[in-house]
Design a protein around this motif. Structure first.
Motif, mmCIF file in Angstrom:
data_model
loop_
_atom_site.group_PDB
_atom_site.id
_atom_site.type_symbol
_atom_site.label_atom_id
_atom_site.label_comp_id
_atom_site.label_asym_id
_atom_site.label_seq_id
_atom_site.Cartn_x
_atom_site.Cartn_y
_atom_site.Cartn_z
ATOM 1 N N PHE A 13 45.806 49.897 40.380
ATOM 2 C CA PHE A 13 46.175 49.909 41.632
ATOM 3 C C PHE A 13 47.735 50.546 41.275
ATOM 4 N N PHE A 16 49.512 48.334 39.000
ATOM 5 C CA PHE A 16 48.866 47.672 38.343
ATOM 6 C C PHE A 16 47.806 48.088 37.618
ATOM 7 N N PRO A 35 48.837 33.838 34.811
ATOM 8 C CA PRO A 35 50.058 33.704 35.922
ATOM 9 C C PRO A 35 49.462 34.609 37.023
ATOM 10 N N SER A 36 50.145 34.317 37.907
ATOM 11 C CA SER A 36 50.023 34.945 39.224
ATOM 12 C C SER A 36 50.017 36.467 39.059
ATOM 13 N N GLY A 37 49.126 37.341 39.693
ATOM 14 C CA GLY A 37 49.182 38.748 39.505
ATOM 15 C C GLY A 37 48.782 39.308 38.311
ATOM 16 N N CYS A 38 48.114 38.678 37.244
ATOM 17 C CA CYS A 38 47.723 39.125 36.066
ATOM 18 C C CYS A 38 46.329 39.789 36.084
ATOM 19 N N GLY A 39 45.595 39.813 37.168
ATOM 20 C CA GLY A 39 44.320 40.514 37.307
ATOM 21 C C GLY A 39 43.028 39.491 37.323
ATOM 22 N N LYS A 40 43.155 38.196 37.598
ATOM 23 C CA LYS A 40 42.152 37.232 37.589
ATOM 24 C C LYS A 40 41.223 37.810 38.597
ATOM 25 N N THR A 41 41.644 37.629 39.902
ATOM 26 C CA THR A 41 40.554 37.710 40.974
ATOM 27 C C THR A 41 40.361 39.034 40.964
ATOM 28 N N THR A 42 40.705 40.200 40.578
ATOM 29 C CA THR A 42 40.400 41.450 40.560
ATOM 30 C C THR A 42 39.101 41.547 39.604
ATOM 31 N N GLU A 157 39.792 29.971 42.097
ATOM 32 C CA GLU A 157 40.677 28.907 42.301
ATOM 33 C C GLU A 157 40.232 27.777 43.291
HETATM 34 P P1 ATP Z 1 46.792 35.618 41.920
HETATM 35 O O1 ATP Z 1 46.455 34.273 41.028
HETATM 36 O O2 ATP Z 1 48.184 35.599 42.564
HETATM 37 O O3 ATP Z 1 45.767 35.622 42.832
HETATM 38 P P2 ATP Z 1 45.467 37.363 40.019
HETATM 39 O O4 ATP Z 1 45.797 36.929 38.714
HETATM 40 O O5 ATP Z 1 44.235 36.667 40.760
HETATM 41 O O6 ATP Z 1 46.785 36.637 40.790
HETATM 42 P P3 ATP Z 1 44.744 39.832 41.203
HETATM 43 O O7 ATP Z 1 44.625 39.327 42.414
HETATM 44 O O8 ATP Z 1 43.654 40.244 40.554
HETATM 45 O O9 ATP Z 1 45.782 38.793 40.291
HETATM 46 O O10 ATP Z 1 45.724 41.056 41.436
HETATM 47 C C1 ATP Z 1 46.452 41.776 40.130
HETATM 48 C C2 ATP Z 1 47.414 42.798 40.676
HETATM 49 O O11 ATP Z 1 46.673 43.879 41.421
HETATM 50 C C3 ATP Z 1 48.459 42.307 41.774
HETATM 51 O O12 ATP Z 1 49.470 42.899 41.278
HETATM 52 C C4 ATP Z 1 47.889 42.706 43.026
HETATM 53 O O13 ATP Z 1 48.938 42.926 43.741
HETATM 54 C C5 ATP Z 1 47.166 43.808 42.738
HETATM 55 N N1 ATP Z 1 46.009 44.122 43.740
HETATM 56 C C6 ATP Z 1 45.076 43.437 43.618
HETATM 57 N N2 ATP Z 1 44.197 43.850 44.865
HETATM 58 C C7 ATP Z 1 44.831 45.243 45.397
HETATM 59 C C8 ATP Z 1 44.655 46.076 46.134
HETATM 60 N N3 ATP Z 1 43.296 46.052 46.869
HETATM 61 N N4 ATP Z 1 45.460 47.112 46.357
HETATM 62 C C9 ATP Z 1 46.517 47.022 45.664
HETATM 63 N N5 ATP Z 1 46.975 46.187 44.720
HETATM 64 C C10 ATP Z 1 45.925 45.207 44.545
#
Ligand code: ATP
Length: 331
Positions: A13, A16, A35-42, A157
């Motif tokens: 992204f 990221f 941690p938040s934003g590390c890419g788990k959900t992606t 989560e």
């Molecule tokens: P959280 O616990 O906060 O959900 P996470 O570890 O699950 O965090 P992700 O949701 O995978 O993290 O996001 C990883 C990074 O990618 C973040 O910086 C997020 O802002 C970015 N990101 C995720 N989806 C998109 C998207 N569709 N477009 C742009 N950036 C994205």
């Protein structure tokens, strides 16, 4: 029964970049922690097919599913916010996926009943989501995901919106159900306690990469990096000078084998034993359930110890004590 593999998967992204390779074993519960934003959900969304990788492959049981749509992958997904249909009862919510699949009515009834029993919702079949507690709603979401017999269960989560007590109970329930069904599961959380409690293995992520994968205890005791060490709990990380095969921090000595002149020594608070002596001074202490956290000073360095509460008799503010580090690693 299914294994899940991510083979050199990347996804970028704006600010990221995700880069992961990972293998989830058949029937195991693997947690993506970080941690938040590390890419788990992606990462989870890429496994589900809700997001497609820029490069790399996703394999289920060795079959390449990278270009398959989510509904072609046979995965069950449970989200943080339950995502139940508000106008449907518990029964209807759980039955929905079976109806869509045109399963005969008798079979639907049998399967829904079984699922309701599995997650412990008997007696609540006719309630609407708004008439349920958060924990009950999440049980419905879990039953709804499992009733269609997916090959893989993905949980993002699932306990984050619940209060501490419910979270702990449901955490054990999810573990029990996962074992009972024997389903390969990927679980996302940012909570290290939850990850340690629920996982067969943890993949700890940082800035889009997996830092270390292993069993919870192994990660806790043998972290390979400062990030892993710190993320999994309290610890003491101290710089030491090396002389004659010994790392020295003030009057503390650690036998190590290294050719470096300086190393970082890491040890967990519960590995600091407190006894008689005068090497350290008790600066302060805090009582936490069943344990006491002790802030010690050794040659102007602060060290955190954590002892069973019975040992509180040894601990007085300002007192001199002896300490022994029972276990440490060099980072
Ligand atoms: P959280 O616990 O906060 O959900 P996470 O570890 O699950 O965090 P992700 O949701 O995978 O993290 O996001 C990883 C990074 O990618 C973040 O910086 C997020 O802002 C970015 N990101 C995720 N989806 C998109 C998207 N569709 N477009 C742009 N950036 C994205």
């Amino acid at each position: 029964m299914v294994t899940v593999e991510l083979e050199n998967v990347t996804k970028s992204f704006e600010n990221f970049r995700l880069e992961v390779s990972l293998k989830v074993k058949d029937g195991e519960l693997l947690t993506l922690l970080g941690p938040s934003g590390c890419g788990k959900t992606t990462t989870l969304r890429i496994i589900a097919g809700l997001e497609s990788p820029d490069s790399g492959r996703v394999l289920f049981d060795g079959d390449d599913v990278t270009s398959k749509k989510p509904y072609e992958r046979n995965v069950g997904f449970v989200f943080q916010d339950y995502a139940l249909f508000p106008h449907m009862t518990v029964y209807e919510n759980i039955a929905f996926g079976l109806k869509v699949r045109k399963i005969p009515r008798g079979e639907i009834e049998r399967k829904v009943k079984e699922a309701i029993k599995l997650v412990g919702l008997e007696g609540l079949e006719n309630r609407y989501p708004e008439q349920l507690s958060g924990g009950q709603q999440q049980r419905v979401a879990l039953a709804r995901a499992l009733v269609v017999e997916p090959d893989i269960l993905l949980l993002d989560e699932p306990l984050s919106n619940l209060d501490a007590r419910v979270r702990e109970r449901l955490r054990r329930e999810i573990r029990r159900i996962q074992r009972e069904v024997g389903i390969t599961t990927v679980y996302v959380t940012h909570d290290q306690v939850e990850a340690m409690a629920i996982s067969d293995r943890i993949a700890l992520m940082n800035f889009g990469k997996i830092e270390q994968v292993g069993e919870p205890l192994d990660l806790y005791l043998n972290p390979k990096s400062e990030f892993v060490a710190r993320f999994l709990g309290d610890g003491n990380l101290l710089e030491a000078r090396v002389h004659d095969g010994k790392a020295k921090i003030g009057s503390l000595e650690f036998n190590i084998s290294t050719s470096s002149k300086k190393v970082k020594i890491f040890f967990r608070p519960e590995h600091v034993e407190i006894g008689e002596g005068d090497a350290a001074r008790v600066v302060d202490y805090e009582i936490i359930p069943g344990r006491v956290k002790v802030y010690l000073e050794v040659d102007n360095i602060t060290i955190l110890a954590e002892r069973p509460l019975e040992e509180i008799e040894k601990i007085r503010k300002g007192a001199k004590v002896g300490i022994k580090i029972r276990r440490f690693i060099v980072l």
